[in-house]
Write a protein that holds these residues in place. Structure first.
Motif, short mmCIF file in Angstrom:
data_model
loop_
_atom_site.label_atom_id
_atom_site.label_comp_id
_atom_site.label_asym_id
_atom_site.label_seq_id
_atom_site.Cartn_x
_atom_site.Cartn_y
_atom_site.Cartn_z
N ALA A 151 -9.82 -7.13 5.38
CA ALA A 151 -10.13 -7.74 4.26
C ALA A 151 -11.88 -8.01 4.28
CB ALA A 151 -9.50 -8.81 3.75
N LEU A 171 -7.82 -15.20 3.32
CA LEU A 171 -7.70 -13.48 2.73
C LEU A 171 -7.59 -13.40 1.41
CD1 LEU A 171 -5.38 -11.29 4.70
CD2 LEU A 171 -5.54 -11.18 2.23
N LEU A 176 -10.44 -11.16 -0.58
CA LEU A 176 -10.23 -9.96 -1.57
C LEU A 176 -10.60 -10.18 -2.90
CD1 LEU A 176 -6.98 -8.69 0.45
CD2 LEU A 176 -9.09 -7.74 0.69
N LEU A 196 -7.67 -1.25 -2.96
CA LEU A 196 -7.06 -1.84 -1.69
C LEU A 196 -6.03 -0.73 -1.30
CD1 LEU A 196 -6.46 -5.53 -2.44
CD2 LEU A 196 -8.46 -4.59 -0.98
N LEU A 213 -2.31 -4.15 1.99
CA LEU A 213 -3.14 -5.28 1.50
C LEU A 213 -3.09 -5.54 0.25
CD1 LEU A 213 -6.78 -4.73 3.23
CD2 LEU A 213 -4.85 -6.42 3.80
#
Length: 209
Positions: free
Chosen positions: A14, A130, A134, A150, A154
């Motif tokens: 990420a 995380l 993102l 993505l 993910l």
């Protein structure tokens, strides 16, 4: 899908996805509005960098110190974007190393901004960041007009974590990290579903160029 028991490698990916977005930021972008509340890009970037250093310190056992969580304001002048990129890269490297070590040793992490006086398992703390990584990478990308995509794994992981974010009024009040949940649509991608769960508009576009 359930959240994996090991998240440090996914988190490092990420950060790697966010890096080229930060690298594309130019000085004229810094005062543009972003999808993140009323923050301009300059403030959002200072927050992102500060949080990376803060989570790194927390993963090393220093999270109870409020000073480690401070935003890292950008330097003034034409070198601001370059300095921000260097600070992002340094904080990301520090964080990836600290998270990998904390997860490998089963350490707990104090996150006073989330729950004062409580130590979270390292994997849970990594999941929190995380999601932030993102979502804020998406914030930055759409602010400067870049696409942000993505991979399926993910995107599914982000959606899984977003589904765990509390949706009570106290957690979604003005000034909190996320706004009230927006209605989902059947055609929404996993990334778009996650953004809707966090109160973002997946179709937000920069209105000031």
């Amino acid at each position: 899908m359930t959240t994996p028991t090991t998240l440090a490698p996914a988190h490092a990916r990420a950060l790697a996805l966010a890096a080229p977005v930060v690298a594309a930021i130019r000085p004229e972008h810094l005062d543009l509005p972003t999808p993140c509340g009323d923050w301009a890009l300059r403030r959002l970037l200072a927050h992102v960098i500060g949080q990376q250093y803060g989570f790194a310190a927390a993963a090393r056992g220093q999270g109870a110190d409020p000073a480690v969580w401070a935003d890292r304001p950008l330097v003034a002048g034409p070198g601001a974007a370059g300095a921000a990129l260097a600070a992002f890269a340094d904080s990301a490297s520090e964080l990836a190393e600290a998270f990998a070590a904390a997860e490998a040793t089963g350490a707990t992490v104090e996150l006073p901004e989330i729950l004062p006086g409580h130590a979270f398992p390292a994997t849970q703390a990594i999941g929190f960041h995380l999601l932030d990584t993102l979502v804020h990478a998406w914030d930055l990308a759409v602010t400067i007009g870049l696409p942000f995509e993505l991979g399926p794994d993910l995107a599914a992981l982000l959606l899984n974590i977003a589904e765990l974010v509390p949706n009570d009024p106290a957690a979604r009040a003005p000034g909190r990290a996320f706004a009230p949940v927006r209605p989902a649509t059947t055609e929404a991608t996993a990334l778009e579903q996650a953004l809707l769960l966090l109160g973002r508009d997946p179709h937000w576009q920069q209105r000031v160029r």
